[in-house]
Each structure stands twice: as structure tokens, then as C-alpha cells.
Design a protein around this motif. Structure first.
Motif, PDB file in Angstrom:
ATOM      1  N   GLN A  40       0.606  -1.179   0.101  1.00 58.62           N
ATOM      2  CA  GLN A  40      -0.069   0.078  -0.053  1.00 58.62           C
ATOM      3  C   GLN A  40       0.825   1.440   0.067  1.00 58.62           C
ATOM      4  OE1 GLN A  40      -3.029   0.092  -0.351  1.00 58.62           O
ATOM      5  NE2 GLN A  40      -3.798   2.134   0.165  1.00 58.62           N
ATOM      6  N   CYS A  41       1.912   1.227   0.725  1.00 56.75           N
ATOM      7  CA  CYS A  41       2.771   2.297   0.822  1.00 56.75           C
ATOM      8  C   CYS A  41       3.508   2.663  -0.786  1.00 56.75           C
ATOM      9  CB  CYS A  41       4.138   2.402   1.576  1.00 56.75           C
ATOM     10  SG  CYS A  41       3.675   2.187   3.322  1.00 56.75           S
ATOM     11  N   PHE A  42       3.956   1.493  -1.264  1.00 55.95           N
ATOM     12  CA  PHE A  42       4.535   1.669  -2.716  1.00 55.95           C
ATOM     13  C   PHE A  42       3.399   2.377  -3.715  1.00 55.95           C
ATOM     14  CE2 PHE A  42       7.245  -2.013  -1.606  1.00 55.95           C
ATOM     15  CZ  PHE A  42       8.167  -1.082  -1.086  1.00 55.95           C
ATOM     16  N   LYS A  43       1.933   1.798  -3.470  1.00 61.20           N
ATOM     17  CA  LYS A  43       1.040   2.439  -4.300  1.00 61.20           C
ATOM     18  C   LYS A  43       0.800   3.925  -3.935  1.00 61.20           C
ATOM     19  CE  LYS A  43      -1.743  -1.693  -4.344  1.00 61.20           C
ATOM     20  NZ  LYS A  43      -2.975  -2.355  -3.705  1.00 61.20           N
ATOM     21  N   LEU A  44       0.667   4.278  -2.816  1.00 59.63           N
ATOM     22  CA  LEU A  44       0.827   5.550  -2.259  1.00 59.63           C
ATOM     23  C   LEU A  44       1.850   6.503  -2.748  1.00 59.63           C
ATOM     24  CD1 LEU A  44      -1.427   5.254   0.900  1.00 59.63           C
ATOM     25  CD2 LEU A  44      -2.214   5.920  -1.633  1.00 59.63           C
ATOM     26  N   ALA A  45       3.098   5.878  -2.699  1.00 61.10           N
ATOM     27  CA  ALA A  45       4.346   6.631  -3.175  1.00 61.10           C
ATOM     28  C   ALA A  45       4.063   6.959  -4.697  1.00 61.10           C
ATOM     29  CB  ALA A  45       5.319   5.658  -3.126  1.00 61.10           C
ATOM     30  N   SER A  46       3.528   6.161  -5.367  1.00 61.66           N
ATOM     31  CA  SER A  46       3.310   6.679  -6.839  1.00 61.66           C
ATOM     32  C   SER A  46       2.379   7.776  -6.896  1.00 61.66           C
ATOM     33  CB  SER A  46       3.025   5.511  -7.849  1.00 61.66           C
ATOM     34  OG  SER A  46       1.675   5.178  -7.389  1.00 61.66           O
ATOM     35  N   LEU A  47       1.483   7.923  -6.024  1.00 59.18           N
ATOM     36  CA  LEU A  47       0.430   8.989  -5.930  1.00 59.18           C
ATOM     37  C   LEU A  47       1.122  10.311  -5.536  1.00 59.18           C
ATOM     38  CD1 LEU A  47      -2.433  10.407  -6.045  1.00 59.18           C
ATOM     39  CD2 LEU A  47      -2.542   9.476  -3.711  1.00 59.18           C
ATOM     40  N   VAL A  48       2.087  10.211  -4.541  1.00 58.88           N
ATOM     41  CA  VAL A  48       2.778  11.310  -3.815  1.00 58.88           C
ATOM     42  C   VAL A  48       3.805  11.820  -5.100  1.00 58.88           C
ATOM     43  CG1 VAL A  48       4.243  12.081  -2.193  1.00 58.88           C
ATOM     44  CG2 VAL A  48       2.427  10.649  -1.618  1.00 58.88           C
ATOM     45  N   PHE A  49       4.413  10.933  -5.710  1.00 55.18           N
ATOM     46  CA  PHE A  49       5.229  11.803  -6.759  1.00 55.18           C
ATOM     47  C   PHE A  49       4.335  12.558  -7.705  1.00 55.18           C
ATOM     48  CE2 PHE A  49       8.182   7.863  -6.060  1.00 55.18           C
ATOM     49  CZ  PHE A  49       9.113   8.476  -5.580  1.00 55.18           C
ATOM     50  N   PHE A  50       3.322  12.148  -8.306  1.00 53.54           N
ATOM     51  CA  PHE A  50       2.800  12.871  -9.336  1.00 53.54           C
ATOM     52  C   PHE A  50       0.996  12.910  -8.728  1.00 53.54           C
ATOM     53  CE2 PHE A  50       6.254  10.922 -11.493  1.00 53.54           C
ATOM     54  CZ  PHE A  50       6.805  11.967 -11.931  1.00 53.54           C
ATOM     55  N   PRO A  51       0.589  13.965  -7.960  1.00 55.74           N
ATOM     56  CA  PRO A  51      -0.910  14.022  -7.405  1.00 55.74           C
ATOM     57  C   PRO A  51      -1.760  14.770  -8.139  1.00 55.74           C
ATOM     58  CG  PRO A  51       0.589  15.662  -6.364  1.00 55.74           C
ATOM     59  CD  PRO A  51       1.547  14.774  -7.288  1.00 55.74           C
ATOM     60  N   PHE A  52      -1.191  15.615  -9.160  1.00 58.60           N
ATOM     61  CA  PHE A  52      -2.304  16.670  -9.674  1.00 58.60           C
ATOM     62  C   PHE A  52      -2.966  15.948 -10.732  1.00 58.60           C
ATOM     63  CE2 PHE A  52       0.768  19.668  -7.736  1.00 58.60           C
ATOM     64  CZ  PHE A  52      -0.174  20.647  -7.374  1.00 58.60           C
ATOM     65  N   GLY A  53      -4.407  16.203 -10.539  1.00 58.22           N
ATOM     66  CA  GLY A  53      -5.202  15.546 -11.350  1.00 58.22           C
ATOM     67  C   GLY A  53      -6.094  14.108 -10.881  1.00 58.22           C
ATOM     68  N   LYS A  54      -5.643  14.002  -9.737  1.00 63.03           N
ATOM     69  CA  LYS A  54      -6.105  12.947  -8.985  1.00 63.03           C
ATOM     70  C   LYS A  54      -6.621  13.154  -7.824  1.00 63.03           C
ATOM     71  CE  LYS A  54      -2.408  10.125 -10.730  1.00 63.03           C
ATOM     72  NZ  LYS A  54      -0.997   9.560 -10.338  1.00 63.03           N
ATOM     73  N   GLU A  55      -7.914  12.200  -7.251  1.00 66.18           N
ATOM     74  CA  GLU A  55      -8.443  12.810  -6.025  1.00 66.18           C
ATOM     75  C   GLU A  55      -8.422  11.534  -5.079  1.00 66.18           C
ATOM     76  OE1 GLU A  55     -13.384  13.326  -4.962  1.00 66.18           O
ATOM     77  OE2 GLU A  55     -12.741  13.804  -7.034  1.00 66.18           O
ATOM     78  N   ILE A  56      -8.412  11.817  -3.604  1.00 65.50           N
ATOM     79  CA  ILE A  56      -8.739  10.695  -2.922  1.00 65.50           C
ATOM     80  C   ILE A  56     -10.043  10.666  -2.216  1.00 65.50           C
ATOM     81  CG2 ILE A  56      -7.730   9.546  -0.746  1.00 65.50           C
ATOM     82  CD1 ILE A  56      -5.020  11.205  -1.773  1.00 65.50           C
ATOM     83  N   ARG A  57     -10.819   9.370  -2.191  1.00 63.14           N
ATOM     84  CA  ARG A  57     -11.902   9.113  -1.295  1.00 63.14           C
ATOM     85  C   ARG A  57     -11.581   8.273  -0.113  1.00 63.14           C
ATOM     86  NH1 ARG A  57     -15.633   8.914  -6.449  1.00 63.14           N
ATOM     87  NH2 ARG A  57     -15.342  10.999  -7.224  1.00 63.14           N
ATOM     88  N   TYR A  58     -12.216   8.644   0.817  1.00 61.61           N
ATOM     89  CA  TYR A  58     -11.949   7.734   2.151  1.00 61.61           C
ATOM     90  C   TYR A  58     -13.080   6.778   2.233  1.00 61.61           C
ATOM     91  CZ  TYR A  58      -8.030  10.655   2.893  1.00 61.61           C
ATOM     92  OH  TYR A  58      -6.703  11.309   2.614  1.00 61.61           O
ATOM     93  N   GLY A  59     -12.772   5.517   2.739  1.00 62.98           N
ATOM     94  CA  GLY A  59     -13.728   4.604   3.115  1.00 62.98           C
ATOM     95  C   GLY A  59     -13.100   3.466   3.738  1.00 62.98           C
ATOM     96  N   GLY A  60     -13.693   2.153   3.617  1.00 60.65           N
ATOM     97  CA  GLY A  60     -13.164   1.047   4.433  1.00 60.65           C
ATOM     98  C   GLY A  60     -13.828   0.646   5.416  1.00 60.65           C
ATOM     99  N   GLY A  61     -13.532  -0.663   5.908  1.00 55.64           N
ATOM    100  CA  GLY A  61     -14.329  -1.219   7.073  1.00 55.64           C
ATOM    101  C   GLY A  61     -13.468  -1.330   8.478  1.00 55.64           C
ATOM    102  N   ALA A  62     -13.650  -2.480   8.915  1.00 53.82           N
ATOM    103  CA  ALA A  62     -13.027  -2.872  10.262  1.00 53.82           C
ATOM    104  C   ALA A  62     -11.321  -3.245  10.000  1.00 53.82           C
ATOM    105  CB  ALA A  62     -13.803  -4.108  10.939  1.00 53.82           C
ATOM    106  N   VAL A  63     -11.386  -3.904   8.805  1.00 55.50           N
ATOM    107  CA  VAL A  63      -9.750  -4.164   8.871  1.00 55.50           C
ATOM    108  C   VAL A  63      -8.755  -2.974   8.266  1.00 55.50           C
ATOM    109  CG1 VAL A  63      -8.225  -5.529   7.236  1.00 55.50           C
ATOM    110  CG2 VAL A  63     -10.241  -6.552   7.909  1.00 55.50           C
ATOM    111  N   SER A  64      -9.702  -2.011   7.630  1.00 54.06           N
ATOM    112  CA  SER A  64      -8.836  -0.950   7.380  1.00 54.06           C
ATOM    113  C   SER A  64      -8.756  -0.104   8.670  1.00 54.06           C
ATOM    114  CB  SER A  64      -9.730  -0.030   6.383  1.00 54.06           C
ATOM    115  OG  SER A  64      -9.824  -0.531   4.989  1.00 54.06           O
ATOM    116  N   LEU A  65      -9.564   0.012   9.625  1.00 54.87           N
ATOM    117  CA  LEU A  65      -9.429   0.633  10.780  1.00 54.87           C
ATOM    118  C   LEU A  65      -8.432   0.092  11.543  1.00 54.87           C
ATOM    119  CD1 LEU A  65     -10.576   2.716  12.965  1.00 54.87           C
ATOM    120  CD2 LEU A  65     -11.926   0.819  13.853  1.00 54.87           C
ATOM    121  N   ILE A  66      -8.154  -1.176  11.535  1.00 52.16           N
ATOM    122  CA  ILE A  66      -6.986  -1.751  12.257  1.00 52.16           C
ATOM    123  C   ILE A  66      -5.743  -1.544  11.939  1.00 52.16           C
ATOM    124  CG2 ILE A  66      -6.128  -3.969  13.053  1.00 52.16           C
ATOM    125  CD1 ILE A  66      -9.275  -4.900  13.337  1.00 52.16           C
ATOM    126  N   ALA A  67      -5.512  -1.595  10.501  1.00 53.03           N
ATOM    127  CA  ALA A  67      -4.405  -1.326   9.861  1.00 53.03           C
ATOM    128  C   ALA A  67      -3.994   0.095   9.887  1.00 53.03           C
ATOM    129  CB  ALA A  67      -4.620  -1.607   8.440  1.00 53.03           C
TER     130      ALA A  67
END
Length: 119
Positions: A40-67
Motif C-alpha cells: 500500500q505504501c508503494f501504491k501511495l508513493a506513486s500518487l505522492v510523486f505525481f498528485p495533480f489531477g487525482k482525487e482521494i476518497r476515504y472509506g473502508g471497514g474494520a480491517v482498514s481501521l485496524i491497519a
């Protein structure tokens, strides 16, 4: 504007912040249990390198909360603090305000990366 913004972002902030996310991913991948978090860190690193034109939406469940809780305690706070510091420094100038706002977006992402989807 997206292409030019991404180039300027990469030169001034994106390289260092993306490198921090990549380093966090490498450290998480040392253990077998941490590999999903490292990926997941590697996926988000690619977003951090070039962020313009992209949008982030938050969601998830119990596993996401624990992580996310585990993530905040180990890696999230340093990444969020560095993004906030970059955002404050960039917002000093009028030209840097859009880039500073991107830094603040990544500070929030550094605290809750699991369950976030990039569009």
C-alpha cells in the motif's frame, strides 16, 4: 495544468515525500506480516510523486481501521509531520499555496492510508 503542476511538484516536494513513502514501504516489507502494508505504501508513493489531477476518497471497514491504527503508531505520524511541515513552508508564498494544499492532503493520507481510493 496537471502536467506542469506535477513537474513542479516533483522537483520541489514530490521526490522527497515519495521517497519517504517508498522507504516506509521497504521497512514494512521486511516482515512477512507487513508486506500488504508495504505494498500500500508503494501504491501511495506513486500518487505522492505525481498528485495533480487525482482525487482521494476515504472509506473502508474494520480491517482498514485496524491497519490504520497500527500504521499511525509506527509510520503515520512521521510522514504526516513531514507533509505538514512542507505544506506550511510552501504556503508562505502565494505561488506555493496549491502545492502546500497538496502537502496537507498527503498529511491526512499519511494518517489514514487504508481504505483510501485514488480516482
Amino acid at each position: 495544468m496537471g502536467c506542469l503542476g506535477n513537474i513542479i511538484w516533483f522537483v520541489f516536494c514530490g521526490f522527497w515525500q515519495g521517497l519517504a513513502w517508498t522507504l516506509a514501504g521497504l521497512l514494512w516489507c521486511i516482515t512477512i506480516i507487513g508486506i500488504p502494508i508495504g505494498m500500500q505504501c508503494f501504491k501511495l508513493a506513486s500518487l505522492v510523486f505525481f498528485p495533480f489531477g487525482k482525487e482521494i476518497r476515504y472509506g473502508g471497514g474494520a480491517v482498514s481501521l485496524i491497519a490504520n491504527i497500527l500504521w499511525i503508531l509506527i509510520s503515520g505520524i512521521p510522514l504526516a509531520l513531514s507533509a505538514c511541515l512542507n505544506g506550511v513552508l510552501l504556503c508562505i508564498t502565494i505561488i506555493g499555496i496549491p502545492f502546500g494544499l497538496q502537502c496537507f492532503k498527503f498529511a491526512k493520507l499519511a494518517l489514514m492510508p487504508f481504505g483510501a481510493q485514488v480516482y
